[in-house]
Design a protein around this motif. Structure first.
Motif, short mmCIF file in Angstrom:
data_model
loop_
_atom_site.label_atom_id
_atom_site.label_comp_id
_atom_site.label_asym_id
_atom_site.label_seq_id
_atom_site.Cartn_x
_atom_site.Cartn_y
_atom_site.Cartn_z
N TYR A 172 0.84 -1.20 0.00
CA TYR A 172 0.00 0.00 0.00
C TYR A 172 0.87 1.25 0.00
O TYR A 172 0.63 2.20 -0.77
N GLU A 173 1.88 1.27 0.86
CA GLU A 173 2.74 2.46 0.95
C GLU A 173 3.48 2.69 -0.36
O GLU A 173 3.67 3.84 -0.79
N ARG A 174 3.87 1.62 -1.02
CA ARG A 174 4.58 1.73 -2.30
C ARG A 174 3.70 2.26 -3.42
O ARG A 174 4.11 3.10 -4.22
N ASP A 175 2.44 1.80 -3.46
CA ASP A 175 1.59 2.07 -4.61
C ASP A 175 0.51 3.12 -4.39
O ASP A 175 0.00 3.69 -5.35
N ALA A 176 0.14 3.37 -3.12
CA ALA A 176 -1.09 4.15 -2.91
C ALA A 176 -1.07 4.99 -1.65
O ALA A 176 -2.14 5.34 -1.13
N MET A 177 0.09 5.36 -1.14
CA MET A 177 0.17 6.03 0.15
C MET A 177 -0.75 7.25 0.21
O MET A 177 -0.67 8.16 -0.64
N GLY A 178 -1.64 7.25 1.19
CA GLY A 178 -2.57 8.34 1.38
C GLY A 178 -3.94 8.10 0.79
O GLY A 178 -4.91 8.77 1.18
N ASP A 179 -4.05 7.17 -0.13
CA ASP A 179 -5.36 6.87 -0.72
C ASP A 179 -6.22 6.12 0.30
O ASP A 179 -5.73 5.42 1.18
N ASP A 180 -7.53 6.25 0.13
CA ASP A 180 -8.45 5.61 1.07
C ASP A 180 -8.40 4.09 0.99
O ASP A 180 -8.44 3.40 2.01
N GLU A 181 -8.31 3.55 -0.23
CA GLU A 181 -8.39 2.11 -0.40
C GLU A 181 -7.27 1.62 -1.31
O GLU A 181 -6.73 2.38 -2.12
N TYR A 182 -6.99 0.31 -1.18
CA TYR A 182 -5.89 -0.27 -1.97
C TYR A 182 -6.39 -1.47 -2.76
O TYR A 182 -7.18 -2.28 -2.26
N HIS A 183 -5.88 -1.58 -4.00
CA HIS A 183 -6.21 -2.68 -4.89
C HIS A 183 -4.91 -3.41 -5.22
O HIS A 183 -4.15 -2.97 -6.09
N PRO A 184 -4.66 -4.52 -4.54
CA PRO A 184 -3.33 -5.14 -4.63
C PRO A 184 -3.02 -5.81 -5.95
O PRO A 184 -1.84 -5.93 -6.32
N ILE A 185 -4.01 -6.26 -6.69
CA ILE A 185 -3.75 -6.94 -7.96
C ILE A 185 -3.34 -5.93 -9.04
O ILE A 185 -2.36 -6.11 -9.75
#
Length: 609
Positions: free
Chosen positions: A109-122
């Motif tokens: 999450y921190e690598r791809d989306a830090m600060g965003d509400d939700e994460y989509h790992p795929i």
């Protein structure tokens, strides 16, 4: 997948459209079940006689009747056989495995989306809840997990984001309930626990706060957010609006049900707003949230249960489903927790809780007719052509309901206790008959929830249905004995009910049960669940994903990692493999998003009774 498997193995809300199919399942009480209920009721007649006859004889007799109705719980029955002191030892290897899982999820999450509400790992990306931007749901939801796990580096970077990037100036509608339990609750928990970072000790027994004061950053953000949210209570009844526009400081209705508020949404704000009033000394937050409880108490239905919707303007329950799952669950949870949060000093919450638990036992607690599994049903209103409403009992239980087992056990050792502190596990003479009823029901419900993990993946589905005599399955070659996933068909697309979305409710109950009993079997069950999550939900590139069918070994993954996986599921798993000095249950109460808040003696009295 075999036909046998297709039939047998099977903060947060499911929409009415998603669960509407369950409202048409035929379910009726059987004569056998009615007889058992009569025996169960007779047990409580004995309570009124205790002051006139020998206490121990009638107590023991009534308890035997409870045992016959609820069940002896076989190997799950955590009643003491000796006076041995229960010692809670840290399981270092298993706890570290949970920490590693958190790091795997958080680093992605921190690598791809830090600060965003939700994460989509795929897809390895983040999204926000509104087009106007997010408010850091995942970051804030995860802060106290990092603090509890002692993840100093990860926590420091997350704190820096809160300090430099977090903004509530979003001209869009956010869900009042979710924002309260995840963001306001997360900030308040981080404020309290921030005194204890960094630490490397496996035990908090001798751990003194590292800093002289909690981190004021989180309190300031919590006050800012709460002030922006106060307008949600500006309604004719005092019940909150379902949505809040933070930039405009204006409440807004749910677009799908504009005149309604779900009971869970209304009754699951109190721990957080009360905690803020206690910290700041400003009673405005508590008064607004407390008014909601007064309205709900006044609106009480004759049977003591709560429909899942209330009229936002009139402050009355409206004819709608009655269930302990989505839109109802955390209302019941917070009745007990408000009493515990205020150090058991405000009896109105205990009375409301006891009243609701009695109603649940009277109307919703059922047994599967073949294997005798205890579960909670739903009541579905049906209106005939003359406008008369009747209620149909439906043997459906959401995964969300699995919080109830642990909650009942916790209530049994508090509201149902004759002494304090209660032994671990409680001794026969330490609980009232009502306390023993709740204890045994809690134990049995956890047992049932674990049975719903009897799937190909070892994970429980979103919803299960229990066998009843009129379901038409008797005589079918592959008919399940006790429960099934409705709509599951071999070779076909997975039914909605078959999903597992990283939910925490079962491990939450296992954590509470373990703390109250010391029984290692609860730990063993938690470890089995963790291994199943790690095997079937882990994404190699980072993060964890929901799966679409728990009864398929190579189930397709859904590109979503819910924030409650970091806040609740992994936190409860970490705690169950820790000793009991970390966040002891007599010092902390967990909000419905698993954010621990300290128990206190209230300085602001309750304004209703």
């Amino acid at each position: 997948m075999s036909q046998t498997a297709g039939l047998r193995k099977r903060k947060k809300d499911a929409s009415p459209s998603e669960s509407s199919s369950a409202q048409h399942q035929d379910a009726r009480r059987t004569d056998t079940h009615g007889s058992a209920k009569l025996m169960y009721t007779l047990a409580f007649i004995g309570i009124g006689l205790l002051s006139y006859f020998n206490f121990s004889i009638i107590y023991d007799s009534a308890k035997l009747v409870l045992d016959e109705w609820i069940g002896s719980s076989d190997h799950w029955d955590a009643t003491p056989s000796s006076d041995d002191f229960v010692q809670f030892q840290v399981d270092e290897d298993k706890r570290q495995a949970v920490v590693n899982a958190f790091r795997h999820a958080w680093s992605a999450y921190e690598r791809d989306a830090m600060g965003d509400d939700e994460y989509h790992p795929i897809s390895m990306k983040g999204t926000n809840l509104t087009a106007a931007g997010g408010i850091g749901y995942t970051v804030i939801d995860s802060l106290d997990t990092m603090l509890i796990m002692g993840l100093t580096d990860e926590y420091s970077r997350a704190r820096r984001w809160v300090d430099t990037k977090l903004s509530f100036d979003r001209d869009a509608n956010f869900n009042t309930f979710e924002t309260t339990i995840r963001v306001l609750g997360g900030l308040l928990s981080a404020f309290h626990l921030s005194s204890y970072l960094p630490h490397s000790s496996p035990s908090w027994r001798s751990l003194a706060p590292t800093f002289p004061h909690p981190d004021r950053l989180y309190l300031d953000k919590a006050i800012e957010l709460a002030n922006l949210m106060l307008p949600v209570f500006d309604t004719p009844s005092g019940l909150p609006t379902s949505q809040i526009n933070l930039a405009q400081q204006r409440g807004a209705p749910n677009t799908e049900f504009p005149d309604l508020i779900s009971t869970a949404e209304a009754g699951t704000l109190q721990l957080e707003f009360r905690q803020l009033s206690e910290i700041t000394g400003d009673d405005i937050y508590w008064k607004r949230a407390e008014k909601v409880m007064s309205v709900i108490k006044t609106a009480r239905l004759p049977h003591g249960l709560a429909s899942i919707f209330m009229s936002q303007d009139a402050g009355q329950f409206v004819t709608s489903a009655i269930r302990l799952g989505s839109r109802g669950d955390s209302f019941y949870e917070y009745l007990l927790k408000q009493y515990l949060q205020t150090n058991r000093t405000e009896l109105v919450y205990r009375d409301m809780y006891d009243d609701s638990m009695q109603a649940i036992h009277n109307h919703l607690v059922q047994k599967s007719y073949k294997t005798g599994l205890l579960y909670t049903s739903e009541l579905i209103p049906e209106q005939n052509h003359e406008g008369e409403v009747s209620w149909r009992l439906t043997p459906k239980q959401d995964h969300l309901v699995c919080f109830l087992g642990g909650s009942l056990m916790l209530g049994a050792t508090t509201t149902g206790a004759l002494v304090q502190p209660v032994s671990i596990p409680p001794k026969p003479d330490e609980l009232t008959l009502t306390g023993w009823r709740d204890w045994k029901t809690g134990v049995e419900l956890i047992k049932t929830c674990m049975r719903t993990h009897d799937t190909a993946t070892g994970l429980a589905p979103e919803m299960v249905h229990f066998r009843i005599p009129s379901d038409g399955m008797d005589g079918q070659e592959f008919a399940p004995e006790d429960w099934y996933i409705k709509g599951a068909r071999p070779g076909e697309e997975a039914a909605f009910d078959a999903r597992y979305i990283l939910r925490p409710e079962t491990v939450e109950s296992l954590f509470i049960a373990y703390r109250l009993t010391g029984d290692p079997r609860y730990r063993d069950s938690a470890w089995s669940i963790f291994q199943a999550i790690d095997k079937h939900c882990k994404v190699d590139t980072g993060g964890y994903a929901s799966i679409m069918n728990v009864d398929e070994l190579n189930s397709r993954q859904e590109d979503k990692m819910e924030t409650f996986f970091l806040s609740e599921t992994l936190k409860y798993l970490y705690l169950i493999f820790s000793d009991d000095s970390i966040l002891p249950l007599d010092k902390y109460v967990f909000n419905t998003e698993a954010h621990p808040l300290p128990i206190f003696n209230p300085t602001i009295p309750t304004g209703f009774s």
